[in-house]
Design an enzyme around this catalytic site. Sequence first.
Site, short mmCIF file in Angstrom:
data_model
loop_
_atom_site.label_atom_id
_atom_site.label_comp_id
_atom_site.label_asym_id
_atom_site.label_seq_id
_atom_site.Cartn_x
_atom_site.Cartn_y
_atom_site.Cartn_z
CG MET A 1 -2.13 -0.82 0.97
SD MET A 1 -3.38 -0.71 2.31
CE MET A 1 -3.95 0.85 2.12
N GLY B 1 2.20 3.56 -4.97
CA GLY B 1 2.08 4.28 -5.94
C GLY B 1 1.36 3.83 -7.11
CG ASP C 1 -6.42 0.67 -8.59
OD1 ASP C 1 -5.47 0.02 -8.54
OD2 ASP C 1 -6.78 1.90 -7.94
CD GLU C 2 -6.79 -1.53 -4.01
OE1 GLU C 2 -6.12 -2.64 -3.89
OE2 GLU C 2 -6.35 -0.54 -3.65
CD GLN D 1 -5.55 -6.04 -4.19
OE1 GLN D 1 -5.00 -5.78 -5.27
NE2 GLN D 1 -6.08 -4.99 -3.39
CB CYS E 1 10.05 2.00 6.11
SG CYS E 1 9.63 1.45 7.67
P1 ADP Z 1 -1.27 2.83 -3.97
O1 ADP Z 1 -2.10 2.72 -5.06
O2 ADP Z 1 0.17 1.85 -3.98
O3 ADP Z 1 -1.83 2.47 -2.50
P2 ADP Z 1 -1.36 5.70 -4.56
O4 ADP Z 1 -0.85 5.69 -5.95
O5 ADP Z 1 -2.81 5.78 -4.34
O6 ADP Z 1 -0.50 4.40 -3.85
O7 ADP Z 1 -0.61 6.75 -3.67
C1 ADP Z 1 0.78 7.18 -3.74
C2 ADP Z 1 0.90 8.30 -2.74
O8 ADP Z 1 0.64 7.91 -1.63
C3 ADP Z 1 2.18 8.79 -2.80
O9 ADP Z 1 2.43 9.38 -4.03
C4 ADP Z 1 2.57 9.64 -1.59
O10 ADP Z 1 1.98 10.94 -2.00
C5 ADP Z 1 1.43 8.99 -0.67
N1 ADP Z 1 1.95 8.33 0.45
C6 ADP Z 1 1.40 8.15 1.65
N2 ADP Z 1 2.22 7.44 2.42
C7 ADP Z 1 3.15 6.87 1.95
C8 ADP Z 1 4.36 5.96 1.98
N3 ADP Z 1 4.18 5.34 3.24
N4 ADP Z 1 5.29 5.64 1.13
C9 ADP Z 1 4.77 6.35 -0.16
N5 ADP Z 1 3.92 7.30 -0.39
C10 ADP Z 1 2.91 7.15 0.34
MG MG Z 2 -4.16 1.98 -4.94
ZN ZN Z 3 11.76 0.51 8.55
#
Ligand code: ADP
Ligand code: MG
Ligand code: ZN
Length: 193
Positions: A23, A26, A97-98, A100, A154
């Site tokens: 999660m 990006g 998207d998502e 899984q 992290c």
């Molecule tokens: P995913 O779909 O993989 O969950 P998103 O593309 O929706 O991720 O969102 C990515 C964005 O989330 C990053 O660009 C950043 O702004 C934000 N973000 C929040 N927490 C984190 C984290 N721990 N590591 C990286 N990005 C994070």
């Molecule tokens: Mg997502």
């Molecule tokens: Zn760590």
Amino acid sequence: MHFKSNAYHKRNFGSIECIVGPMFCGKTTELLRRARLSKIAQLNVRIYKPSIDTRYSAENAVTHDNVQMSSQMVENAEDLQKRVEGEWGQVHVVAIDEVQFIPGKMVEVCAQLRDRGIRVIVAGLDMDFRREPFGEIGDLLAIADEVVKLKAVCKYCGENALFTKRLTEGKDVVQVGGAQDYTAVCEHCYLKT
Ligand code: ADP
Ligand code: MG
Ligand code: ZN
């Protein structure tokens, strides 16, 4: 060489691109970036997401930093297939998207769409909060044309984060949540915290 505007040359075969990681790494950002570029190339793009994921919006696929594109919700793999078949010939790119969280035979459906000339882009978690492969995601990676494995940062130490840690109680593997419920962690912090 020049580009003919407004001309779509149907490809003879499609492709499957998989974007995975924990999660917040990006995945949705990358999925929507690719979808947007396809739209600029005047291809017809459809974005789907599981009906279980209504975290930010029912109508749109949304990133954690609020980039949005219009999407349709699907109940299962068959539902997704029917929707694409419902507008057959008019859809060039299917972005999911998502993945899984979509029940049913997603691997088969993606493979069939590729065989029929569709560019399929999927994004999803590679591992659940126990760090085990998430459902059949591994099978999808195995048959993909391209695999992109992204890393988050992290939350505790700033190292690359490969894993998703659940912050709340609950044993169900599927428990849709956001930043209150999950965080991205490196291996060290996964084991330590
Ligand atoms: P995913 O779909 O993989 O969950 P998103 O593309 O929706 O991720 O969102 C990515 C964005 O989330 C990053 O660009 C950043 O702004 C934000 N973000 C929040 N927490 C984190 C984290 N721990 N590591 C990286 N990005 C994070
Ligand atoms: Mg997502
Ligand atoms: Zn760590």
